[in-house]
Enzyme design. Sequence first.
Site, PDB file in Angstrom:
ATOM      1  N   GLY A 108       0.835  -1.210   0.000  1.00  0.00           N
ATOM      2  CA  GLY A 108       0.000   0.000   0.000  1.00  0.00           C
ATOM      3  C   GLY A 108       0.862   1.250   0.000  1.00  0.00           C
ATOM      4  N   ARG A 116       1.071  -5.311  -5.115  1.00  0.00           N
ATOM      5  CA  ARG A 116       1.217  -6.457  -4.208  1.00  0.00           C
ATOM      6  C   ARG A 116       1.434  -7.661  -5.122  1.00  0.00           C
ATOM      7  NH1 ARG A 116      -0.419  -4.339   0.777  1.00  0.00           N
ATOM      8  NH2 ARG A 116      -2.108  -2.828   0.699  1.00  0.00           N
ATOM      9  N   GLY A 139       5.774  -1.633   3.881  1.00  0.00           N
ATOM     10  CA  GLY A 139       5.370  -2.098   5.208  1.00  0.00           C
ATOM     11  C   GLY A 139       5.811  -3.528   5.474  1.00  0.00           C
ATOM     12  N   ASP A 140       5.094  -4.222   6.339  1.00  0.00           N
ATOM     13  CA  ASP A 140       5.540  -5.554   6.780  1.00  0.00           C
ATOM     14  C   ASP A 140       5.674  -6.560   5.639  1.00  0.00           C
ATOM     15  OD1 ASP A 140       2.788  -5.583   6.523  1.00  0.00           O
ATOM     16  OD2 ASP A 140       2.447  -6.926   8.212  1.00  0.00           O
ATOM     17  N   GLY A 141       4.719  -6.556   4.709  1.00  0.00           N
ATOM     18  CA  GLY A 141       4.785  -7.510   3.588  1.00  0.00           C
ATOM     19  C   GLY A 141       6.024  -7.273   2.738  1.00  0.00           C
ATOM     20  N   THR A 167       4.239   3.156   5.519  1.00  0.00           N
ATOM     21  CA  THR A 167       2.867   2.629   5.586  1.00  0.00           C
ATOM     22  C   THR A 167       2.055   3.547   6.488  1.00  0.00           C
ATOM     23  OG1 THR A 167       1.454   0.884   6.522  1.00  0.00           O
ATOM     24  CG2 THR A 167       3.694   0.968   7.355  1.00  0.00           C
ATOM     25  N   ASP A 188      -0.222   2.573   8.318  1.00  0.00           N
ATOM     26  CA  ASP A 188      -0.676   1.811   9.487  1.00  0.00           C
ATOM     27  C   ASP A 188       0.192   2.011  10.730  1.00  0.00           C
ATOM     28  OD1 ASP A 188      -2.625   0.862   7.859  1.00  0.00           O
ATOM     29  OD2 ASP A 188      -1.949  -1.221   7.806  1.00  0.00           O
ATOM     30  N   ASP A 200       2.572   0.244  11.851  1.00  0.00           N
ATOM     31  CA  ASP A 200       2.620  -0.998  12.623  1.00  0.00           C
ATOM     32  C   ASP A 200       3.968  -1.719  12.534  1.00  0.00           C
ATOM     33  OD1 ASP A 200       2.332  -1.583   9.953  1.00  0.00           O
ATOM     34  OD2 ASP A 200       0.781  -3.101  10.205  1.00  0.00           O
ATOM     35  N   ARG A 244     -18.402  15.567  11.995  1.00  0.00           N
ATOM     36  CA  ARG A 244     -18.915  16.109  13.264  1.00  0.00           C
ATOM     37  C   ARG A 244     -19.962  17.191  13.000  1.00  0.00           C
ATOM     38  NH1 ARG A 244     -19.115  14.431  18.464  1.00  0.00           N
ATOM     39  NH2 ARG A 244     -16.890  14.347  18.848  1.00  0.00           N
ATOM     40  N   ARG A 259      -5.169  -2.366   9.009  1.00  0.00           N
ATOM     41  CA  ARG A 259      -5.563  -3.759   8.777  1.00  0.00           C
ATOM     42  C   ARG A 259      -5.468  -4.597  10.054  1.00  0.00           C
ATOM     43  NH1 ARG A 259      -3.951  -6.064   3.425  1.00  0.00           N
ATOM     44  NH2 ARG A 259      -2.204  -4.657   3.722  1.00  0.00           N
ATOM     45  N   GLU A 287     -10.531  -0.604  10.978  1.00  0.00           N
ATOM     46  CA  GLU A 287     -11.096  -1.616  10.055  1.00  0.00           C
ATOM     47  C   GLU A 287     -10.814  -3.050  10.516  1.00  0.00           C
ATOM     48  OE1 GLU A 287      -7.445  -1.319   6.782  1.00  0.00           O
ATOM     49  OE2 GLU A 287      -9.410  -1.979   6.150  1.00  0.00           O
TER      50      GLU A 287
END
Length: 322
Positions: free
Chosen positions: A11, A72, A102-104, A126, A128, A130, A155, A172, A223
């Site tokens: 991503g 990907r 990212g991690d992947g 990323t 995320d 993470d 709002r 994710r 999510e």
Amino acid sequence: MKRVAVLTSGGDSPGMNAAIRAVIRSAEHFGFQIFGVRFGYRGLIKGDFVPFTSSDASGIIQRGGTILKSARSDEFMTKEGRQKAADQLKDKKIEALVVIGGDGTFRGATVLAKEHGIKVVGIPGTIDNDLIGSDETIGYDTALNTAMEAIDKIRDTADAHERLFLIEVMGRHAGFVALETGLASGAELVILPEYNRDIDEIKSSLKEILKVHSRSTLVIVAEGEQTGGAVKLGEQLEPEFKQYDMRVAILGHIQRGGSPTAHDRVLASRLGYEAVKALKDGLSGVMVGVINNEVEITPLEETFEKIKKIDFDLVELSKVLR
Ligand code: F6P
């Protein structure tokens, strides 16, 4: 070592272009020839290389997305796919690869390095956030701001109708975006994957909140949380919360786009430089990150094998301030 390549994979995240720019210019600074690989590992397998010079880095620091494109790749997860990728690199006499993702992305790079002796350095990119080894990943700050601005707008309309909104943000497997956008937008409740809440607990928290909040109520839902995201959560809440005229909003991919914040541009610039410097210093199989404003080098495997913890003090704070 003379030839280095850079790719973006998985991503995309805002600030990847700023990182590519820093990699290109730092490579020139250290005397390396630098190539871009288009479409991540998919492009690596196909040999989709572009030679870069300093001028290719002009005018991209402020742009979202990635000029190298991203993808990907299922094929790269196979031994045969990685063999083709390694052959492409060897064919072009490229010894080292800077991977931004990212991690992947880092899992793939780790195996490529082990199987084929390719030198790899990772740059965390990323939304995320993470990954272990950097307090923040490139794109996270921009995504937070994008989500916060969207939530502020929700709002207004939520107030106008005195409604209950479930707002789903990305993440994710991690609740970093949900937690911090929740705090930044004054949301009444945050639902995170790391914070095990079953549906009964969510219902009772919500009932407590609705007793005192008549103006509007915003619930930020990561999510990846246990009930399966805002739509599924909404279906489970609907029968008991009908009178609040509940609405669900999914912010989706707008969180990945847009011009990176100053914070992300500076982080990307620092890490792009540090990645190339790490290669120059003979390092491989590592990720460059920033912890407590200091550059840190972490073994690539550690960045995704261990789980980065959210700050539970912030969870408690969000409860106090709601
Ligand atoms: O990893 C970044 C991320 O944006 C996640 O937050 C999200 O779950 C996923 O990517 C979406 O991926 P895609 O764009 O492939 O649907």
